[in-house]
Write a protein that holds these residues in place. Structure first.
Motif, PDB file in Angstrom:
ATOM      1  N   ARG A 131       3.081   1.205  -4.881  1.00  0.00           N
ATOM      2  CA  ARG A 131       2.323   1.871  -5.935  1.00  0.00           C
ATOM      3  C   ARG A 131       3.079   3.154  -6.274  1.00  0.00           C
ATOM      4  O   ARG A 131       3.522   3.879  -5.370  1.00  0.00           O
ATOM      5  CB  ARG A 131       0.919   2.209  -5.432  1.00  0.00           C
ATOM      6  CG  ARG A 131       0.047   2.891  -6.476  1.00  0.00           C
ATOM      7  CD  ARG A 131      -1.414   2.923  -6.041  1.00  0.00           C
ATOM      8  NE  ARG A 131      -1.634   3.642  -4.810  1.00  0.00           N
ATOM      9  CZ  ARG A 131      -2.100   4.891  -4.730  1.00  0.00           C
ATOM     10  NH1 ARG A 131      -2.401   5.556  -5.824  1.00  0.00           N
ATOM     11  NH2 ARG A 131      -2.287   5.458  -3.550  1.00  0.00           N
ATOM     12  N   THR A 132       3.277   3.421  -7.558  1.00  0.00           N
ATOM     13  CA  THR A 132       4.017   4.611  -7.961  1.00  0.00           C
ATOM     14  C   THR A 132       3.163   5.495  -8.861  1.00  0.00           C
ATOM     15  O   THR A 132       2.296   5.021  -9.590  1.00  0.00           O
ATOM     16  CB  THR A 132       5.314   4.246  -8.711  1.00  0.00           C
ATOM     17  OG1 THR A 132       4.988   3.483  -9.881  1.00  0.00           O
ATOM     18  CG2 THR A 132       6.261   3.453  -7.820  1.00  0.00           C
ATOM     19  N   ALA A 158       7.210  16.444  -6.154  1.00  0.00           N
ATOM     20  CA  ALA A 158       6.387  15.269  -6.478  1.00  0.00           C
ATOM     21  C   ALA A 158       5.483  14.918  -5.303  1.00  0.00           C
ATOM     22  O   ALA A 158       4.292  14.636  -5.483  1.00  0.00           O
ATOM     23  CB  ALA A 158       7.270  14.080  -6.844  1.00  0.00           C
ATOM     24  N   LEU A 159       6.044  14.953  -4.098  1.00  0.00           N
ATOM     25  CA  LEU A 159       5.235  14.662  -2.915  1.00  0.00           C
ATOM     26  C   LEU A 159       4.126  15.700  -2.755  1.00  0.00           C
ATOM     27  O   LEU A 159       2.972  15.349  -2.492  1.00  0.00           O
ATOM     28  CB  LEU A 159       6.113  14.605  -1.666  1.00  0.00           C
ATOM     29  CG  LEU A 159       5.391  14.229  -0.378  1.00  0.00           C
ATOM     30  CD1 LEU A 159       4.803  12.824  -0.458  1.00  0.00           C
ATOM     31  CD2 LEU A 159       6.352  14.339   0.807  1.00  0.00           C
ATOM     32  N   ALA A 160       4.459  16.965  -2.943  1.00  0.00           N
ATOM     33  CA  ALA A 160       3.475  18.043  -2.781  1.00  0.00           C
ATOM     34  C   ALA A 160       2.348  17.959  -3.807  1.00  0.00           C
ATOM     35  O   ALA A 160       1.225  18.387  -3.534  1.00  0.00           O
ATOM     36  CB  ALA A 160       4.166  19.401  -2.878  1.00  0.00           C
ATOM     37  N   ASP A 184      -0.891  12.658  -3.153  1.00  0.00           N
ATOM     38  CA  ASP A 184      -1.190  12.223  -1.782  1.00  0.00           C
ATOM     39  C   ASP A 184      -0.310  11.039  -1.405  1.00  0.00           C
ATOM     40  O   ASP A 184      -0.664  10.235  -0.547  1.00  0.00           O
ATOM     41  CB  ASP A 184      -2.675  11.863  -1.653  1.00  0.00           C
ATOM     42  CG  ASP A 184      -3.068  10.680  -2.528  1.00  0.00           C
ATOM     43  OD1 ASP A 184      -2.253  10.234  -3.370  1.00  0.00           O
ATOM     44  OD2 ASP A 184      -4.193  10.174  -2.358  1.00  0.00           O
ATOM     45  N   ALA A 185       0.851  10.942  -2.026  1.00  0.00           N
ATOM     46  CA  ALA A 185       1.770   9.820  -1.802  1.00  0.00           C
ATOM     47  C   ALA A 185       2.380   9.864  -0.403  1.00  0.00           C
ATOM     48  O   ALA A 185       2.378  10.898   0.273  1.00  0.00           O
ATOM     49  CB  ALA A 185       2.871   9.824  -2.859  1.00  0.00           C
ATOM     50  N   ASP A 186       2.927   8.729   0.001  1.00  0.00           N
ATOM     51  CA  ASP A 186       3.638   8.623   1.274  1.00  0.00           C
ATOM     52  C   ASP A 186       5.050   9.200   1.184  1.00  0.00           C
ATOM     53  O   ASP A 186       5.592   9.701   2.162  1.00  0.00           O
ATOM     54  CB  ASP A 186       3.737   7.159   1.707  1.00  0.00           C
ATOM     55  CG  ASP A 186       2.378   6.493   1.809  1.00  0.00           C
ATOM     56  OD1 ASP A 186       1.521   7.031   2.524  1.00  0.00           O
ATOM     57  OD2 ASP A 186       2.178   5.450   1.156  1.00  0.00           O
ATOM     58  N   TYR A 187       5.650   9.060  -0.004  1.00  0.00           N
ATOM     59  CA  TYR A 187       7.022   9.503  -0.237  1.00  0.00           C
ATOM     60  C   TYR A 187       7.113  10.175  -1.598  1.00  0.00           C
ATOM     61  O   TYR A 187       6.381   9.836  -2.521  1.00  0.00           O
ATOM     62  CB  TYR A 187       8.000   8.321  -0.248  1.00  0.00           C
ATOM     63  CG  TYR A 187       8.094   7.597   1.058  1.00  0.00           C
ATOM     64  CD1 TYR A 187       8.961   8.033   2.053  1.00  0.00           C
ATOM     65  CD2 TYR A 187       7.321   6.469   1.301  1.00  0.00           C
ATOM     66  CE1 TYR A 187       9.047   7.372   3.264  1.00  0.00           C
ATOM     67  CE2 TYR A 187       7.408   5.797   2.517  1.00  0.00           C
ATOM     68  CZ  TYR A 187       8.263   6.249   3.490  1.00  0.00           C
ATOM     69  OH  TYR A 187       8.346   5.598   4.679  1.00  0.00           O
ATOM     70  N   GLY A 188       8.049  11.100  -1.704  1.00  0.00           N
ATOM     71  CA  GLY A 188       8.408  11.691  -2.984  1.00  0.00           C
ATOM     72  C   GLY A 188       9.822  11.281  -3.313  1.00  0.00           C
ATOM     73  O   GLY A 188      10.693  11.299  -2.432  1.00  0.00           O
ATOM     74  N   HIS A 203       0.814  -1.217   0.000  1.00  0.00           N
ATOM     75  CA  HIS A 203       0.000   0.000   0.000  1.00  0.00           C
ATOM     76  C   HIS A 203       0.850   1.271   0.000  1.00  0.00           C
ATOM     77  O   HIS A 203       0.318   2.371  -0.065  1.00  0.00           O
ATOM     78  CB  HIS A 203      -0.973   0.006   1.185  1.00  0.00           C
ATOM     79  CG  HIS A 203      -0.284   0.013   2.511  1.00  0.00           C
ATOM     80  ND1 HIS A 203       0.121  -1.142   3.125  1.00  0.00           N
ATOM     81  CD2 HIS A 203       0.087   1.033   3.311  1.00  0.00           C
ATOM     82  CE1 HIS A 203       0.714  -0.828   4.273  1.00  0.00           C
ATOM     83  NE2 HIS A 203       0.706   0.475   4.406  1.00  0.00           N
ATOM     84  N   MET A 204       2.189   1.126   0.090  1.00  0.00           N
ATOM     85  CA  MET A 204       3.059   2.300   0.048  1.00  0.00           C
ATOM     86  C   MET A 204       2.913   2.983  -1.310  1.00  0.00           C
ATOM     87  O   MET A 204       2.929   2.336  -2.342  1.00  0.00           O
ATOM     88  CB  MET A 204       4.522   1.923   0.263  1.00  0.00           C
ATOM     89  CG  MET A 204       5.455   3.133   0.209  1.00  0.00           C
ATOM     90  SD  MET A 204       7.208   2.699   0.173  1.00  0.00           S
ATOM     91  CE  MET A 204       7.423   2.069   1.823  1.00  0.00           C
ATOM     92  N   HIS A 205       2.765   4.285  -1.279  1.00  0.00           N
ATOM     93  CA  HIS A 205       2.595   5.077  -2.495  1.00  0.00           C
ATOM     94  C   HIS A 205       3.775   6.031  -2.619  1.00  0.00           C
ATOM     95  O   HIS A 205       4.051   6.803  -1.698  1.00  0.00           O
ATOM     96  CB  HIS A 205       1.274   5.840  -2.414  1.00  0.00           C
ATOM     97  CG  HIS A 205       0.955   6.632  -3.633  1.00  0.00           C
ATOM     98  ND1 HIS A 205      -0.030   7.591  -3.632  1.00  0.00           N
ATOM     99  CD2 HIS A 205       1.453   6.623  -4.893  1.00  0.00           C
ATOM    100  CE1 HIS A 205      -0.114   8.134  -4.839  1.00  0.00           C
ATOM    101  NE2 HIS A 205       0.779   7.568  -5.618  1.00  0.00           N
TER     102      HIS A 205
END
Length: 175
Positions: free
Chosen positions: A33-34, A64-66, A69-73, A9-11
């Motif tokens: 997920r990317t 990219a993060l901004a 709604d991902a967990d990491y950029g 589920h990590m985005h």
């Protein structure tokens, strides 16, 4: 040694739509997920020096993060840098990963660029265009890249960039 499992589920938002950069992140985090996002690196089209190349990677990761709604950029930037020891103009690559609070960096392999290529770069040309001209092809940077060309295919750009991404992501996976 046990390696932490990346939750499916990590985005991860990738600050580029370049397929080689996306591939590099997906190699490091195959279960995540990317989302690839076109963002401005905030640096020149041909980053010059370690500082500018690192700044481009950081900017890509943060932007990219901004934008998602991902967990990491994750941001990746390639550039060139003059070195005194060993001398010459070198291909450099950096990755940055952020969770919005912390940011970690990782470097990829580096290779000395041939004299004629270095001269053209110093005259203001971009490495991607130089390679396309020399090889009579288009978009080498979206394929094997300079590292692939100058290692005769023994190391491709996605492989080299994946090393940088793994080094930047490592601190998040070990905490």
């Amino acid at each position: 040694m046990n390696h932490p499992v990346v939750p499916s589920h990590m985005h991860v938002a990738i600050g580029s739509t370049n397929p080689v950069k996306v591939n590099a992140v997906e190699r490091v985090l195959p279960d995540a997920r990317t989302t690839s996002v076109a963002v401005d690196s905030g640096v020149s089209d041909q980053p010059w020096g370690r500082a500018e190349t690192v700044r481009g990677a950081r900017n890509r990761a943060v932007r990219a993060l901004a934008a998602t709604d991902a967990d990491y950029g994750a941001g990746i930037e390639g550039g060139v840098a003059e070195r005194e020891v060993p001398g010459g103009l070198w291909l450099v690559m950096w990755a940055a990963v952020t969770d919005g609070t912390d940011i970690h960096l990782g470097a990829g392999p580096s290779i000395r660029l041939p004299g004629p290529v270095a001269r053209r770069l110093r005259d203001g040309e971009e490495l991607g265009q130089i390679l396309d001209d020399e090889l009579g092809r288009e978009a080498v940077g979206k394929q094997e890249g300079a590292i692939g060309v100058y290692t005769d295919g023994r190391l491709g750009r996605a492989d080299a960039l994946a090393d940088a991404v793994a080094c930047a992501f490592g601190p998040f996976l070990r905490s």
